[in-house]
Design a protein around this motif. Sequence first.
Motif, PDB file in Angstrom:
ATOM      1  N   GLY A  54       0.823  -1.092  -0.143  1.00  0.00           N
ATOM      2  CA  GLY A  54       0.111  -0.006  -0.049  1.00  0.00           C
ATOM      3  C   GLY A  54       0.777   1.210   0.041  1.00  0.00           C
ATOM      4  N   GLN A  55       1.981   1.056   0.072  1.00  0.00           N
ATOM      5  CA  GLN A  55       2.943   2.363   0.148  1.00  0.00           C
ATOM      6  C   GLN A  55       3.024   3.138  -1.208  1.00  0.00           C
ATOM      7  OE1 GLN A  55       7.047   1.318   1.082  1.00  0.00           O
ATOM      8  NE2 GLN A  55       7.694   3.397   1.206  1.00  0.00           N
ATOM      9  N   ASN A  56       2.834   2.503  -2.310  1.00  0.00           N
ATOM     10  CA  ASN A  56       2.643   3.053  -3.628  1.00  0.00           C
ATOM     11  C   ASN A  56       1.544   3.297  -4.334  1.00  0.00           C
ATOM     12  OD1 ASN A  56       5.572   3.876  -3.500  1.00  0.00           O
ATOM     13  ND2 ASN A  56       6.094   1.736  -3.718  1.00  0.00           N
ATOM     14  N   THR A  57       1.156   3.994  -4.989  1.00  0.00           N
ATOM     15  CA  THR A  57      -0.136   4.283  -5.646  1.00  0.00           C
ATOM     16  C   THR A  57       0.160   4.968  -6.943  1.00  0.00           C
ATOM     17  OG1 THR A  57      -0.794   6.167  -4.528  1.00  0.00           O
ATOM     18  CG2 THR A  57      -1.659   4.338  -3.608  1.00  0.00           C
ATOM     19  N   TYR A  58      -0.565   4.887  -8.064  1.00  0.00           N
ATOM     20  CA  TYR A  58      -0.719   5.021  -9.445  1.00  0.00           C
ATOM     21  C   TYR A  58      -1.642   5.597  -9.780  1.00  0.00           C
ATOM     22  CZ  TYR A  58       3.708   2.801  -8.477  1.00  0.00           C
ATOM     23  OH  TYR A  58       4.909   2.114  -7.915  1.00  0.00           O
ATOM     24  N   TYR A  59      -2.030   6.578 -10.778  1.00  0.00           N
ATOM     25  CA  TYR A  59      -3.385   7.015 -11.254  1.00  0.00           C
ATOM     26  C   TYR A  59      -3.265   7.768 -12.618  1.00  0.00           C
ATOM     27  CZ  TYR A  59      -4.401   7.204  -6.307  1.00  0.00           C
ATOM     28  OH  TYR A  59      -4.632   6.803  -4.864  1.00  0.00           O
ATOM     29  N   ARG A  60      -4.207   7.031 -13.254  1.00  0.00           N
ATOM     30  CA  ARG A  60      -4.321   7.798 -14.699  1.00  0.00           C
ATOM     31  C   ARG A  60      -4.586   9.399 -14.437  1.00  0.00           C
ATOM     32  NH1 ARG A  60      -6.611   5.516 -18.250  1.00  0.00           N
ATOM     33  NH2 ARG A  60      -7.089   7.048 -19.490  1.00  0.00           N
ATOM     34  N   ARG A  66      -8.987  13.344  -7.659  1.00  0.00           N
ATOM     35  CA  ARG A  66     -10.520  13.004  -7.386  1.00  0.00           C
ATOM     36  C   ARG A  66     -10.478  11.462  -6.981  1.00  0.00           C
ATOM     37  NH1 ARG A  66     -13.875  12.559 -11.451  1.00  0.00           N
ATOM     38  NH2 ARG A  66     -12.371  11.716 -13.050  1.00  0.00           N
ATOM     39  N   PHE A  67      -9.761  10.570  -7.270  1.00  0.00           N
ATOM     40  CA  PHE A  67      -9.925   9.187  -6.828  1.00  0.00           C
ATOM     41  C   PHE A  67      -8.694   8.760  -5.943  1.00  0.00           C
ATOM     42  CE2 PHE A  67     -12.231   7.210 -10.764  1.00  0.00           C
ATOM     43  CZ  PHE A  67     -13.056   8.361 -10.606  1.00  0.00           C
ATOM     44  N   THR A  68      -9.024   8.008  -4.785  1.00  0.00           N
ATOM     45  CA  THR A  68      -7.835   7.495  -4.077  1.00  0.00           C
ATOM     46  C   THR A  68      -8.234   6.026  -3.858  1.00  0.00           C
ATOM     47  OG1 THR A  68      -7.948   9.584  -3.114  1.00  0.00           O
ATOM     48  CG2 THR A  68      -6.638   7.697  -1.564  1.00  0.00           C
ATOM     49  N   ILE A  69      -6.747   5.225  -4.245  1.00  0.00           N
ATOM     50  CA  ILE A  69      -7.135   3.768  -4.005  1.00  0.00           C
ATOM     51  C   ILE A  69      -6.214   3.569  -2.829  1.00  0.00           C
ATOM     52  CG2 ILE A  69      -4.887   3.632  -5.218  1.00  0.00           C
ATOM     53  CD1 ILE A  69      -6.033   0.861  -6.314  1.00  0.00           C
ATOM     54  N   SER A  70      -6.859   2.847  -1.961  1.00  0.00           N
ATOM     55  CA  SER A  70      -6.120   2.116  -0.476  1.00  0.00           C
ATOM     56  C   SER A  70      -6.424   0.662  -0.393  1.00  0.00           C
ATOM     57  CB  SER A  70      -6.719   2.957   0.558  1.00  0.00           C
ATOM     58  OG  SER A  70      -8.234   2.831   0.763  1.00  0.00           O
ATOM     59  N   ARG A  71      -5.805   0.023   0.371  1.00  0.00           N
ATOM     60  CA  ARG A  71      -5.885  -1.180   0.806  1.00  0.00           C
ATOM     61  C   ARG A  71      -5.935  -1.611   2.301  1.00  0.00           C
ATOM     62  NH1 ARG A  71      -2.123  -4.387  -2.754  1.00  0.00           N
ATOM     63  NH2 ARG A  71      -2.936  -6.245  -1.760  1.00  0.00           N
ATOM     64  N   THR A  77      -9.012  -6.420   1.375  1.00  0.00           N
ATOM     65  CA  THR A  77      -9.877  -5.493   0.757  1.00  0.00           C
ATOM     66  C   THR A  77      -8.993  -4.340  -0.179  1.00  0.00           C
ATOM     67  OG1 THR A  77     -11.731  -6.075   2.042  1.00  0.00           O
ATOM     68  CG2 THR A  77     -11.929  -4.113   0.752  1.00  0.00           C
ATOM     69  N   VAL A  78      -9.493  -3.947  -1.084  1.00  0.00           N
ATOM     70  CA  VAL A  78      -8.950  -2.782  -1.836  1.00  0.00           C
ATOM     71  C   VAL A  78     -10.126  -1.669  -2.241  1.00  0.00           C
ATOM     72  CG1 VAL A  78      -7.628  -1.931  -3.942  1.00  0.00           C
ATOM     73  CG2 VAL A  78      -6.894  -3.956  -3.033  1.00  0.00           C
TER      74      VAL A  78
END
Length: 124
Positions: A54-60, A66-71, A77-78
């Motif tokens: 969960g340390q690194n995230t990438y987005y278009r 606007r969007f946030t990914i987490s786990r 669960t993501v």
Amino acid sequence: VQLQASGGGLVQAGASLRLSCVASGRTFSSYATSWFRQAPGKEREFVARISRSGQNTYYRDSVKGRFTISRDNAKNTVYLQMNSLNPEDTAVYYCAADVRYNGPNYRPTDYEYWGQGTLVTVSS
């Protein structure tokens, strides 16, 4: 590995939704996870990705800010928190697990496991 996506729905522009992807069948922290989406008549496209820890995230680009990914690996669960939705976000959203790579990877063909999809419809 089985992935179950949920949380889609019909909302108005400017609203928020939170999608969930629950995994079963294997240690969840073993794979990076992404959300993709596919609008009618269009190719499936990458939306967001999160590394195993969960340390690194990438987005278009179109969803950054606007969007946030987490786990939550304890819950297998993501999540994808989607704010300020607009009609261009309308699509079926899929979660997918990548067993081999932990860095950025935006190619759908590299993902081994897929959820069934959840429909997000944003009205103007």
